[in-house]
Each structure stands twice: as structure tokens, then as C-alpha cells.
Write an enzyme that holds these catalytic residues in place. Structure first.
Site, short mmCIF file in Angstrom:
data_model
loop_
_atom_site.label_atom_id
_atom_site.label_comp_id
_atom_site.label_asym_id
_atom_site.label_seq_id
_atom_site.Cartn_x
_atom_site.Cartn_y
_atom_site.Cartn_z
N ASP A 104 0.87 -1.07 -0.06
CA ASP A 104 0.03 0.13 -0.10
C ASP A 104 1.10 1.23 -0.20
O ASP A 104 1.99 1.39 0.28
CB ASP A 104 -0.83 0.11 1.19
CG ASP A 104 -1.48 -1.22 1.22
OD1 ASP A 104 -2.12 -1.83 0.52
OD2 ASP A 104 -1.99 -1.43 2.54
N1 URA Z 1 -1.03 -6.05 3.74
C1 URA Z 1 -1.65 -4.64 3.74
O1 URA Z 1 -2.69 -4.64 4.49
N2 URA Z 1 -0.89 -3.95 3.11
C2 URA Z 1 0.31 -3.96 2.60
O2 URA Z 1 0.67 -3.13 2.00
C3 URA Z 1 0.91 -5.16 2.57
C4 URA Z 1 0.10 -6.46 3.25
#
Ligand code: URA
Length: 232
Positions: A104
Site C-alpha cells: 500500500d
Molecule cells: N497487507 C496490507 O494490508 N498492506 C500491505 O501493503 C501489505 C500487506
């Protein structure tokens, strides 16, 4: 073996049309000899441009320390991306350099970038169960039942048909935990904690399989041999 003009275009040097001009200008050699046939089938290792060997003819595999604020997307409208800091020529390669799975925008940590489609496929396939280790900070005390719920292999995420694979949770502090996943669903860590009414306020990926970020500052990358994940 590929056509010479295609080889140069795929490695981000120029368009196929420009390649013809480069050949005519004598900038390109094959096996040390000037070459002017754009259609000649060549091994990329035998080609030089302006006397220099081609850049990463066997593919790129980069271990990147993703800082917060970058998206794993090639769409300019989505904002600053993990690809922005790469050399221009790498950004013109085909197949394009892409991330192995996504982090993310606000997640930091280890991200693999590659132009090797097989590597992406192999490492993101659920069959391979590559362990990915995350450190998460929550908005509240780590729920007492979290380790057991995550390990059970029965945790259902809203809107999904299959439960999450068993995941190991280690409590590191009152609001901090390390979570090891063997799959990579959309926003998985945040959604797993959300099931327990906890919000992830900071998330960092520490490792991916045997790879760690040791010695890499945020926004830096290190090259790995393209054969690192070769089948076999
Ligand atoms: N899980 C998440 O919620 N976000 C990420 O970036 C990676 C794994």
C-alpha cells in the site's frame, strides 16, 4: 533469439524506428562487427552500443526499500510511484519493470521489482507460499485472541470465499506485532486486524522469503542476480 531492433527496444534503448538510425550510424555492433540489419537475430550478450555491452540483457531483479508515500502503480494519475526513481532506460523496458505483489501507499519495506514475468508469477503464486514478514503498529493493544485466530487458518475476510491461510503472530509490544503471511491478498494485514476491530496505523515489510533489507536505507535498491528465483 530476437531481432536486433527489437532487442534494443525491449531493453529500453530506443524505438525500433530509432534503432534503424543507430544501425545506419554505425553505433551498434554484433560480436564486435558493425551491423546494419535491424532484422538480424542476435543474442543480446553479443551486442554493443557505442562500444558498451547492453544493460542487464538477462533481466532486472531489484530489492527495493519502499518508503511511505509511493504507489505500486504505473498510472501517473495515482501519484508518485515506486518506479519514479529508476533509471529512464529501465523504465522503458519491455516487459516493463513491475513489483512482485504490491505494498500500500503508506506501507514501507521490502518490495521486489523485476521485468522477469516468470519471477512475478512464481513468487506471487499461492502454491509457493513464500513467507512474508510484516511489522504492524495498531491503534490499540494487540487483541489477546489475535495469535490464535490468525494461526487457525479459519479467519474469513469480508467479501472473500476462502479463509486466510494460517499466519504466525508474534507480539512485540503493547500495540506492535510481527505477522508472517504465506499469501498476499489485497490489504491483507490491515484487513486481518480489522476483523479483530484493530486498525493498523503503521506497516512495514521486513522480509520476503530469505531476503531482508539489511544495509538498505529507504528509497535505495540493490540488484539481485536475475537467476535468484530460477525454477529448479
Ligand atoms: N497487507 C496490507 O494490508 N498492506 C500491505 O501493503 C501489505 C500487506
Amino acid at each position: 533469439m530476437r531481432r536486433l531492433d527489437q532487442t534494443l527496444a525491449n531493453l529500453g534503448y530506443c524505438s525500433r524506428r530509432e534503432a534503424r538510425d543507430w544501425l545506419r550510424a554505425g553505433r551498434v555492433r554484433v560480436g564486435g562487427e558493425p551491423e546494419d540489419d535491424p532484422g538480424r537475430r542476435v543474442a543480446a550478450h553479443a551486442v554493443t552500443v557505442d562500444g558498451e555491452a547492453l544493460d542487464h540483457p538477462d533481466g532486472l531483479l531489484l530489492l527495493f526499500h519502499k518508503p511511505a508515500g509511493l504507489v505500486c502503480s504505473h498510472e501517473a494519475r495515482e501519484g508518485p510511484s515506486v518506479y519514479d526513481g529508476l533509471p529512464e532506460r529501465w523504465r522503458r523496458r519491455n516487459p516493463p519493470v513491475t513489483s512482485v505483489g504490491r505494498l500500500d501507499k503508506e506501507t514501507t519495506g521490502l518490495l521486489l521489482l523485476t521485468d522477469l514475468p516468470d519471477v512475478v508469477h512464481r513468487l506471487t503464486s499461492p502454491r509457493h507460499k513464500v513467507p512474508k514478514v510484516y511489522r504492524a503498529v495498531l491503534d490499540r493493544v494487540v487483541p489477546g485472541e489475535a495469535a490464535e485466530r490468525f494461526a487457525a487458518g479459519t479467519l474469513m475476510l469480508p467479501g472473500e470465499e476462502h479463509p486466510c491461510a494460517p499466519a504466525a503472530l508474534e507480539v512485540l509490544g503493547p500495540r506492535e506485532a510481527r505477522l508472517t503471511l504465506t499469501e498476499g491478498r489485497y490489504h491483507q494485514v490491515r484487513r486481518m486486524f480489522a476483523v479483530l476491530d484493530a486498525t493498523v496505523v503503521a506497516l512495514h515489510r521486513e522480509s520476503f522469503g530469505a531476503l531482508t533489507l539489511e544495509g538498505l536505507a529507504p528509497a535505495q535498491w540493490r540488484e539481485l542476480p536475475p537467476g535468484t528465483f530460477a525454477a529448479g
